[in-house]
Enzyme design. Structure first.
Site, PDB file in Angstrom:
ATOM      1  CG  ASP A   1      -3.237   1.291   0.517  1.00 21.35           C
ATOM      2  OD1 ASP A   1      -2.018   1.449   0.491  1.00 21.35           O
ATOM      3  OD2 ASP A   1      -3.918   0.956  -0.473  1.00 21.35           O
TER       4      ASP A   1
ATOM      5  CD  GLU B   1      -0.450   5.567   0.081  1.00 20.80           C
ATOM      6  OE1 GLU B   1       0.556   5.358  -0.590  1.00 20.80           O
ATOM      7  OE2 GLU B   1      -1.548   4.999  -0.153  1.00 20.80           O
TER       8      GLU B   1
HETATM    9  C1  GLC Z   1      -0.693   2.331  -1.671  1.00 27.56           C
HETATM   10  C2  GLC Z   1       0.350   1.364  -1.177  1.00 27.56           C
HETATM   11  C3  GLC Z   1       0.973   0.669  -2.351  1.00 27.56           C
HETATM   12  C4  GLC Z   1      -0.108  -0.095  -3.071  1.00 27.56           C
HETATM   13  C5  GLC Z   1      -1.262   0.816  -3.458  1.00 27.56           C
HETATM   14  C6  GLC Z   1      -2.475   0.016  -3.846  1.00 27.56           C
HETATM   15  O1  GLC Z   1      -0.138   3.366  -2.417  1.00 27.56           O
HETATM   16  O2  GLC Z   1       1.286   2.023  -0.358  1.00 27.56           O
HETATM   17  O3  GLC Z   1       2.011  -0.194  -1.971  1.00 27.56           O
HETATM   18  O4  GLC Z   1       0.427  -0.712  -4.213  1.00 27.56           O
HETATM   19  O5  GLC Z   1      -1.671   1.637  -2.395  1.00 27.56           O
HETATM   20  O6  GLC Z   1      -3.032  -0.606  -2.727  1.00 27.56           O
END
Ligand code: GLC
Length: 591
Positions: free
Chosen positions: A239, A307
């Site tokens: 993440d 991500e």
């Molecule tokens: C990422 C996740 C999102 C979350 C953020 C903070 O972007 O996909 O859902 O709110 O990180 O952890």
């Protein structure tokens, strides 16, 4: 319908800044059902299905999805052709950010089940030839994690330096140390009364950033990763990984200006800043390299997916480690799927870049997820070629077209639960119904992400077959009476059947599996067409009409025959001269 603030802000910052990013194992053998056309690691050909555990299947009637619910649906997933599930965070959490605020990395949140349920899910999934990938939130923990509770207890606590603390400035040192902003709105610094310092949070204040400059943090996190790898998980989705580090000098971010020298404000009313100080720092790659070594030391080709919202393909390549391939196995490519416009030329360009400019690094396309509007956003006026909303029938055709692109490219295919039936983005109509805190803070400009996370629509019955509770954690969208698994299953022209055929084609067709892509008819602004061919010259031809008018094309191919199409007229095609209906899709065999 717009891209979510998380995506938008992460994307925007990368465009602006130019990303700098520059054992003991339980064995996890290759599952039986995997395609065996090559000796590639399994993840290069996987169909990854993201499950938001709150919303997939509730097995105990409390209105919230759970792990046993996922286990119950493994047969469905297998039939759909899914071979990997990515489960959004199911760890104990105060659920401020619905699991992305983890208070214990080595346990399961009781509302989702027990560790025994998790073990069972991994074991049962394996029997269904499905791997389990976990979502690891490493940039921050919950403020209720014991590490943070210790850290904030005193300036001399051994865990003090596990988070990012700093003195305030101004009179009485009560102003934040600098202008850094949270992606979720306002200052990224929160004052803590006990020790009279500020801590840094890139996301909600309940998500304090871990201090990755402290080797103890890396040690603890790596040991936790081993805990899950030992349990047999196939890998991790990391993440918000570009935000692990902040600049050591802690200087202010630069205020962004447009061509006229004007700054602007975002949905939260904050001035838009660059984020070069807090995202994409070079140290991120060093940690990921060490993490990659750890993951690669396990058998079975475990995988690190990131991500990673980046500005261009060069930045994406760096996240793989370029030619060294020693950083992430698959950083996510959001550029293709988040084009957010039915623009054949735009897709041609972005897909070609991903196919040709990553060397032997393997792309992973993302079209939607729990942070972004669903695929039906491509049916809205702002995305269509006509500037008008597509009709429901056209919207199904559009989703068939986009899924065809996803599944017939070489990229690893990532889908989000409900894509296969065409679930619609259903944001709350009233502020008082919003659950996602950014939707409350940003209302009405920013309605939050609830609309992307509604319960899975299994049937036309009570709670859409998701639950038996009198109310579910998010309401069931009204579309469930017609858009659901039961009504689409086995129906020749349904989206569910289309997805099932696509995953099957991907598994059995050697050219779809590993063939080289060549774009055809490359100046056509309405139709995207290409071949994928193996070394023997055999392969597939794909033609997708991105416009709402029929298009006649003449493709430079030999004798062809139809493999898949949503048009009755195209069932018996034999040459490259074809007329695609509005938003029509055609996949042929090139013989
Ligand atoms: C990422 C996740 C999102 C979350 C953020 C903070 O972007 O996909 O859902 O709110 O990180 O952890």
């Amino acid at each position: 319908m717009k891209i979510s603030p998380v995506a938008r802000l992460l994307f925007q910052s990368c465009v602006v800044a130019g990303l700098m990013l520059g054992g003991t194992a339980a064995t996890f053998a290759q599952t039986k059902g995997s395609a065996s056309h090559s000796s590639d690691p399994w993840w290069k050909h996987a169909v990854i299905y993201e499950i938001y555990p709150r919303s997939f299947q509730d097995s105990n009637g409390d209105g919230t999805g759970d792990l046993n619910g996922i286990t119950q649906r493994l047969g469905y997933l297998h039939e759909l052709g899914v071979d990997t599930i990515w489960i959004a965070p199911m760890f104990p959490s105060p659920q401020v950010d619905f699991g992305y605020d983890i208070s214990d990395y080595e346990a399961v949140d009781p509302q989702y089940g027990t560790m025994a349920d998790m073990d069972k899910l991994i074991a049962e999934a394996k029997k269904h030839d499905i791997r389990v990938m976990l979502d690891m939130v490493l940039n921050h923990s919950s403020d209720k994690h014991k590490w943070f509770e210790e850290s904030k207890s005193s300036k001399t606590n051994p865990k003090r330096d596990w988070y990012v603390w700093k003195d305030g400035v101004g009179p009485n040192k009560m102003d934040p140390p600098n202008n850094w902003q949270s992606i979720f709105g306002h200052s990224a610094w929160k004052y803590d009364e006990t020790t009279k310092q500020f801590y840094y949070h890139k996301f909600y204040a309940e998500q304090p950033d871990l201090n990755w400059r402290n080797p103890e943090v890396e040690k603890a996190i790596f040991s936790m990763l081993r805990f899950w790898l030992d349990k047999g998980v196939a890998g991790f989705r990391l993440d918000a990984i570009p935000t692990l580090f902040e600049a050591e000098d802690m200087k202010d971010e630069v205020v962004m200006k447009d061509a006229n020298g004007q700054s602007s404000k975002n949905a939260f009313g904050d001035v838009v800043l660059d984020d070069a100080q807090t995202s994409g720092r070079p140290e991120v790659q060093d940690v990921l390299r060490r993490m990659r070594k750890l993951v690669d030391s396990y058998p079975g080709n475990r995988v690190l997916v990131g991500e990673t919202y980046v500005a261009n393909i060069g930045d994406l390549d760096k996240l793989y480690g370029g030619d060294k391939h020693d950083v992430l196995h698959m950083p996510m490519d959001f550029k293709v799927g988040m084009l957010n416009h039915l623009d054949a030329a735009g897709f041609r360009k972005n897909v070609t870049e991903a196919e040709t400019m990553l060397g032997t690094n393997h792309p992973l396309f993302v079209f939607d997820n729990h942070d972004n509007a669903r695929m039906d956003r491509y049916c809205k006026a702002e995305a269509t070629d006509t500037g008008k909303d597509a009709t429901p029938e056209e919207c199904v055709a559009i989703q068939k077209m986009l899924s065809t692109l996803l599944f017939t490219s070489k990229a690893t295919a990532l889908m989000y639960y409900g894509d296969e039936i065409g679930m619609a983005t259903t944001p709350p109509a009233r502020k008082e119904d919003v659950k996602d805190p950014i939707g409350i803070l940003g209302w009405p400009k920013e309605k939050g992400r609830d609309g992307d996370r509604t319960p899975m629509q299994w049937t036309a019955g009570k709670d859409a077959g998701f639950s038996t509770a009198d109310s579910t954690w998010l309401p069931i969208p009204p579309s469930y009476t017609t858009v659901n698994v039961e009504s689409e299953k086995g129906k020749a022209d349904s989206l569910l059947t289309w997805y099932t055929e696509l995953t099957a084609l991907r598994k059995k067709n050697a050219a779809v599996h590993g063939g080289a892509m060549t774009m055809l008819d490359t100046t056509n602004p309405k139709v995207l067409s290409y071949t994928r061919k193996g070394a023997d010259g055999k392969g597939i031809v794909v033609a997708l009409n991105f416009s709402n008018e029929p298009q006649t094309i003449k493709l430079d191919v030999g004798k062809v025959s139809t493999l898949m199409t949503d048009s009755a007229e195209l069932k018996n095609v034999s040459t490259g001269m074809i007329t695609l209906p509005a938003y029509g899709s055609w996949v042929g065999e090139d013989r």
